[in-house]
Design a protein around this motif. Structure first.
Motif, PDB file in Angstrom:
ATOM      1  N   ALA A 142     -41.678 -20.067  -1.862  1.00  9.63           N
ATOM      2  CA  ALA A 142     -40.833 -20.271  -0.679  1.00  9.63           C
ATOM      3  C   ALA A 142     -39.343 -20.321  -1.031  1.00  9.63           C
ATOM      4  N   VAL A 143     -38.993 -20.893  -2.167  1.00 10.11           N
ATOM      5  CA  VAL A 143     -37.576 -20.969  -2.576  1.00 10.11           C
ATOM      6  C   VAL A 143     -37.049 -19.560  -2.837  1.00 10.11           C
ATOM      7  N   TRP A 144     -37.818 -18.750  -3.567  1.00  9.86           N
ATOM      8  CA  TRP A 144     -37.426 -17.367  -3.858  1.00  9.86           C
ATOM      9  C   TRP A 144     -37.259 -16.593  -2.547  1.00  9.86           C
ATOM     10  N   LEU A 145     -38.236 -16.746  -1.644  1.00  7.44           N
ATOM     11  CA  LEU A 145     -38.193 -16.036  -0.366  1.00  7.44           C
ATOM     12  C   LEU A 145     -36.989 -16.447   0.478  1.00  7.44           C
ATOM     13  N   ARG A 146     -36.713 -17.734   0.522  1.00 10.78           N
ATOM     14  CA  ARG A 146     -35.572 -18.209   1.320  1.00 10.78           C
ATOM     15  C   ARG A 146     -34.265 -17.643   0.775  1.00 10.78           C
ATOM     16  N   ARG A 147     -34.103 -17.653  -0.543  1.00 11.51           N
ATOM     17  CA  ARG A 147     -32.873 -17.080  -1.138  1.00 11.51           C
ATOM     18  C   ARG A 147     -32.743 -15.602  -0.798  1.00 11.51           C
ATOM     19  N   LEU A 148     -33.861 -14.882  -0.875  1.00 12.52           N
ATOM     20  CA  LEU A 148     -33.858 -13.466  -0.521  1.00 12.52           C
ATOM     21  C   LEU A 148     -33.398 -13.284   0.923  1.00 12.52           C
ATOM     22  N   LEU A 149     -34.001 -14.032   1.843  1.00 12.43           N
ATOM     23  CA  LEU A 149     -33.643 -13.891   3.263  1.00 12.43           C
ATOM     24  C   LEU A 149     -32.198 -14.302   3.516  1.00 12.43           C
ATOM     25  N   GLU A 150     -31.716 -15.310   2.833  1.00  9.41           N
ATOM     26  CA  GLU A 150     -30.319 -15.710   2.983  1.00  9.41           C
ATOM     27  C   GLU A 150     -29.390 -14.580   2.541  1.00  9.41           C
ATOM     28  N   ARG A 151     -29.676 -13.966   1.390  1.00 10.56           N
ATOM     29  CA  ARG A 151     -28.835 -12.858   0.904  1.00 10.56           C
ATOM     30  C   ARG A 151     -28.881 -11.673   1.862  1.00 10.56           C
ATOM     31  N   LEU A 152     -30.086 -11.306   2.293  1.00  5.69           N
ATOM     32  CA  LEU A 152     -30.217 -10.161   3.187  1.00  5.69           C
ATOM     33  C   LEU A 152     -29.508 -10.388   4.519  1.00  5.69           C
ATOM     34  N   THR A 153     -29.730 -11.551   5.123  1.00  4.08           N
ATOM     35  CA  THR A 153     -29.082 -11.798   6.426  1.00  4.08           C
ATOM     36  C   THR A 153     -27.578 -11.934   6.262  1.00  4.08           C
ATOM     37  N   ASP A 154     -27.114 -12.594   5.204  1.00  7.93           N
ATOM     38  CA  ASP A 154     -25.661 -12.702   4.987  1.00  7.93           C
ATOM     39  C   ASP A 154     -25.039 -11.318   4.844  1.00  7.93           C
ATOM     40  N   HIS A 155     -25.710 -10.441   4.119  1.00 11.70           N
ATOM     41  CA  HIS A 155     -25.200  -9.079   3.932  1.00 11.70           C
ATOM     42  C   HIS A 155     -25.159  -8.310   5.251  1.00 11.70           C
ATOM     43  N   HIS A 156     -26.269  -8.334   5.991  1.00 14.61           N
ATOM     44  CA  HIS A 156     -26.356  -7.529   7.206  1.00 14.61           C
ATOM     45  C   HIS A 156     -25.638  -8.149   8.394  1.00 14.61           C
ATOM     46  N   GLU A 157     -25.392  -9.432   8.365  1.00  9.63           N
ATOM     47  CA  GLU A 157     -24.674 -10.099   9.452  1.00  9.63           C
ATOM     48  C   GLU A 157     -23.164 -10.143   9.209  1.00  9.63           C
ATOM     49  N   ALA A 158     -22.711  -9.711   8.043  1.00 12.26           N
ATOM     50  CA  ALA A 158     -21.305  -9.866   7.637  1.00 12.26           C
ATOM     51  C   ALA A 158     -20.314  -9.258   8.628  1.00 12.26           C
ATOM     52  N   THR A 159     -20.674  -8.203   9.328  1.00  7.47           N
ATOM     53  CA  THR A 159     -19.729  -7.547  10.237  1.00  7.47           C
ATOM     54  C   THR A 159     -19.802  -8.085  11.671  1.00  7.47           C
ATOM     55  N   GLU A 160     -20.728  -8.989  11.926  1.00  2.49           N
ATOM     56  CA  GLU A 160     -20.850  -9.561  13.268  1.00  2.49           C
ATOM     57  C   GLU A 160     -19.708 -10.548  13.536  1.00  2.49           C
ATOM     58  N   PRO A 161     -19.248 -10.636  14.787  1.00  3.85           N
ATOM     59  CA  PRO A 161     -18.174 -11.590  15.098  1.00  3.85           C
ATOM     60  C   PRO A 161     -18.569 -13.041  14.768  1.00  3.85           C
ATOM     61  N   GLN A 162     -19.823 -13.386  15.020  1.00  5.62           N
ATOM     62  CA  GLN A 162     -20.347 -14.702  14.674  1.00  5.62           C
ATOM     63  C   GLN A 162     -21.652 -14.496  13.916  1.00  5.62           C
ATOM     64  N   TRP A 190     -25.090 -14.617  12.136  1.00  4.13           N
ATOM     65  CA  TRP A 190     -26.230 -15.525  12.172  1.00  4.13           C
ATOM     66  C   TRP A 190     -26.555 -15.939  10.748  1.00  4.13           C
ATOM     67  N   ARG A 191     -26.891 -17.206  10.580  1.00  7.44           N
ATOM     68  CA  ARG A 191     -27.286 -17.741   9.276  1.00  7.44           C
ATOM     69  C   ARG A 191     -28.664 -18.378   9.427  1.00  7.44           C
ATOM     70  N   ILE A 192     -29.403 -18.418   8.340  1.00 12.16           N
ATOM     71  CA  ILE A 192     -30.722 -19.054   8.368  1.00 12.16           C
ATOM     72  C   ILE A 192     -30.608 -20.491   8.851  1.00 12.16           C
ATOM     73  N   THR A 193     -29.534 -21.156   8.507  1.00  7.24           N
ATOM     74  CA  THR A 193     -29.350 -22.555   8.920  1.00  7.24           C
ATOM     75  C   THR A 193     -29.130 -22.688  10.430  1.00  7.24           C
ATOM     76  N   ASP A 194     -28.952 -21.583  11.148  1.00  5.95           N
ATOM     77  CA  ASP A 194     -28.829 -21.636  12.607  1.00  5.95           C
ATOM     78  C   ASP A 194     -30.172 -21.918  13.278  1.00  5.95           C
ATOM     79  N   ALA A 195     -31.262 -21.640  12.583  1.00  4.28           N
ATOM     80  CA  ALA A 195     -32.610 -21.859  13.139  1.00  4.28           C
ATOM     81  C   ALA A 195     -33.133 -23.212  12.657  1.00  4.28           C
ATOM     82  N   PRO A 196     -34.018 -23.836  13.432  1.00  2.00           N
ATOM     83  CA  PRO A 196     -34.604 -25.121  13.007  1.00  2.00           C
ATOM     84  C   PRO A 196     -35.385 -24.964  11.696  1.00  2.00           C
TER      85      PRO A 196
END
Length: 187
Positions: free
Chosen positions: A94-114, A116-122
């Motif tokens: 789960a730790v490996w998976l979470r880091r992967l998802l954080e990197r992927l979403t940070d990369h793909h969300e970088a151009t959005e005005p706001q 989304w981060r994993i920490t935005d979800a419960p």
């Protein structure tokens, strides 16, 4: 970190399996994930090929100046592709998976005005989501790149570049740019 999407994925362990998945390059390996129900989540240790497709397109013989002179030209298909061969490791950590998802979403969300981060979800929602996926790591054994353009005189290659730019269809401009880069004088 670089990500490319969507590559084609194939393995021969239980016959061919193909998926379109995003991957990231991390320290000489490819990282990605699939739903636990995906057949790849059950193929730990399988030999795989990940295919990253670049621009490709139809080349008309009418774009070659030599066609008007000799009438000895035919249509071709030019393309760029990379095949990454390796071994699949399925990861449930789960730790490996979470880091992967954080990197992927940070990369793909970088151009959005706001972004989304994993920490935005419960936390409980993220924990449940992590239980539903399997991490994939491909240890790279071999990389093969192919840039297929025809063996033509320079004026024909320049004619193909001009024809692609004029047509401006899906991927034509990208293919023309790649071909023009190959034509550029070497320092």
């Amino acid at each position: 970190m670089t990500t490319r999407s969507p590559p084609w994925w194939c393995t021969r362990r239980t016959g061919l399996v193909a998926n379109h998945l995003p991957f990231e390059w991390v320290d000489g390996a490819l990282h990605g994930h699939v739903a636990r129900g995906n057949e790849l989540a059950k193929l730990d240790g399988a030999e795989v090929v990940v295919i990253f497709k670049g621009p490709d397109g139809y080349i008309s013989p009418n774009w070659y100046p030599t066609k008007a002179e000799t009438h000895r030209e035919v249509p071709t298909w030019d393309y760029a592709v990379v095949h990454v061969h390796g071994r699949l490791k399925v990861i449930a950590d789960a730790v490996w998976l979470r880091r992967l998802l954080e990197r992927l979403t940070d990369h793909h969300e970088a151009t959005e005005p706001q972004p989304w981060r994993i920490t935005d979800a419960p936390d409980d929602h993220i924990a449940q989501s992590l239980r539903g996926i399997a991490g994939l790591e491909v240890s790279v054994e071999r990389i093969e790149g192919k840039f297929c353009t025809q063996n033509h005189p320079e004026r024909n290659r320049l004619g193909a570049i001009a024809g692609l730019r004029r047509r401006d269809g899906d991927g034509d401009v990208e293919l023309a740019a790649l071909m023009a880069k190959q034509e550029a004088p070497k320092p």
